[in-house]
Write an enzyme that holds these catalytic residues in place. Structure first.
Site, mmCIF file in Angstrom:
data_model
loop_
_atom_site.group_PDB
_atom_site.id
_atom_site.type_symbol
_atom_site.label_atom_id
_atom_site.label_comp_id
_atom_site.label_asym_id
_atom_site.label_seq_id
_atom_site.Cartn_x
_atom_site.Cartn_y
_atom_site.Cartn_z
ATOM 1 C CG ASP A 248 -2.132 -0.841 1.086
ATOM 2 O OD1 ASP A 248 -2.397 -1.282 -0.034
ATOM 3 O OD2 ASP A 248 -2.828 -1.063 2.101
ATOM 4 C CE LYS A 270 -7.542 0.660 -1.192
ATOM 5 N NZ LYS A 270 -6.697 -0.537 -1.221
#
Length: 464
Positions: A248, A270
């Site tokens: 991530d 994200k």
């Protein structure tokens, strides 16, 4: 080689320990763990040592040492602070050809104790030959971090099937190849993951000649808030054996560098309303990679089960029958607050703490405001920067005092950590004034005022 390493079966054997103090107690604990029958001789014997001897079925002799105390003993330990007595015990033992260890006197020893890593039945011994015992202990400490406690269970699994395998493969080379395959494949992975019954089933199937399905495995790993030192041993071990790493945006580069060098790295980060890879696509990637036989680390900042969507990902894995493990990480609230010197609970200020997401799945900030203004409660907002003006406005509107102490922690636990403190009403101004950006944690509550006394970590960017 100064000493030949051997492992001595002391179970049921008599061992003489001369001395009744702390050093004798430490040695006696080790001997008792190995199943020895203790004979402890000293004019005075500590209460804990007496209890240990009684529990192990040994005997305590409250008097001075005599050579006859060696009778029937297979090992002698001299553990007194009397050098002359220690030398006397050593000489008596050497004359009788009985192994003897004199604490902190290698020249008087015929045997020495190594630093031990106990993963019974797997035992690892480290020795410097008495020249540098502190170095041996430091090396042992490193090995402790490399070898999980579950390796003992893996050795136990092999012991239970040893006779079957020996009967199946009379040739030593064939047996060695069989066990190497077991210890480096999915059977070992299942045992190390704490799934002993499944490991036994797979091993029995392998012995019976059944074809092994080459499904891989997914490790859902919490990377913590940023400081690599906050990773767990288990996380590090799995990161270093993965074939593929899906990571991530919040995973610090220094943590990513700890993954296996030749592992494929796939960025699936994200941002708010800007998903580089949609969640359903991430889920499918995990399934596809595991079905291809890959060992996959899904590396997430903080803890995967606290606002990390880890539950959604392993639901998909479970639906496809993909093996997985979950390794918790230190969540941002705990890590960042600790590095900022802000205890989340404190007897005088907060008896509860609440972790809150700053925006919901639909992007709104529709939260149970009346619950969030309860007294003596600390609030920690994740992903709250964009909705911060609304959060502050609603908390004040529903009864939280505008002057409630509050803090912003940007890139907490890293060298780039920045901490800004003020009041609940001040927070939006602080964000604009200091150009605060994500990842930033928001803490609201009386505990924030303790930072002035308890701050201990200062990042390169300082704090206000």
């Amino acid at each position: 080689m100064k000493y030949l390493p051997l492992f001595h079966n002391l179970r049921g054997s008599r061992v003489l320990v001369v001395g009744g103090g702390e050093i004798a107690l430490r040695k006696s604990r080790l001997l008792a763990d190995a199943g020895a029958l203790l004979r402890v001789v000293a004019p005075e014997i500590e209460a804990q040592l007496r209890e240990l001897v009684a529990a192990s079925g040994g005997e305590c002799l409250l008097r001075g040492y005599a050579e006859a105390d060696l009778d029937g003993c297979g090992l002698i330990i001299a553990a007194t602070d009397d050098e002359a007595l220690n030398a006397h015990v050593s000489a008596d033992a050497h004359r009788r050809c009985v192994p003897v260890n004199v604490v902190d006197a290698p020249a008087l020893c015929s045997v020495i104790f190594p630093a031990i890593v106990d993963r019974s039945p797997l035992i690892i011994a480290v020795s410097s030959g008495g020249d540098a015992p502190v170095l041996a202990r430091l090396i042992r400490a490193k090995i402790e971090t490399w070898i999980p406690s579950t390796y003992g269970h893996l050795a136990g699994l092999a012991a239970r099937f040893r006779d079957q395998v020996k009967g199946l493969f009379p040739d030593v080379q064939q047996r060695r190849g069989f066990w190497e395959d077991v210890f480096q494949g999915p059977i070992a992975d299942r045992q190390l993951a704490g799934q002993g019954a499944e490991a036994e089933r797979l091993l029995q199937a392998k012995i019976d000649g059944e074809a092994m399905v080459t499904t891989g495995e997914v490790y859902l790993v919490g990377a913590g808030p940023g400081d690599p030192d906050l990773l767990t041993f288990r996380a590090l071990r799995l990161m270093q054996q993965a074939d593929v790493v899906l990571y991530d945006r919040l995973v610090a580069p220094a943590i990513l560098e700890l993954c296996r060098r030749d592992a494929e790295r796939v960025y699936v980060g994200k941002r708010r309303a800007d998903h580089a890879v949609p969640q359903d696509q991430i889920n499918q990637q995990l399934v596809d990679l595991a079905k291809a036989g890959k060992r996959v680390v899904r590396l997430k900042g903080g803890d995967p089960f606290i606002f990390g969507r880890g539950g959604e990902e392993i639901e998909e894995l479970a639906a496809h029958g993909i093996p997985f493990q979950v390794v918790p990480g230190i969540t941002a609230a705990s890590g960042c607050a600790a590095y900022a010197g802000i205890p989340l609970t404190h007897r005088d200020y907060a008896q509860s703490v609440r972790f809150v997401t700053g925006h919901l799945k639909d992007g709104s900030t529709d939260l149970p405001w009346s619950d969030l203004v309860a007294p003596a409660q600390t609030l920690v907002f994740y992903m709250g920067l964009v909705g911060l003006p609304i959060i502050c406005e609603q908390l004040i509107k529903h009864g939280r005092a505008a002057e409630t102490p509050a803090a912003l922690i940007q890139q907490g636990t890293t060298v780039n950590q920045r901490v800004f403190t003020g009041t609940l009403a001040d927070l939006p101004r602080l964000v604009a004034e200091h150009e605060v950006h994500a990842p930033t944690l928001v803490i609201v509550g009386e505990v924030v005022q303790l930072r002035e006394k308890l701050a201990w970590f200062e990042g390169a960017q300082g704090q206000i």
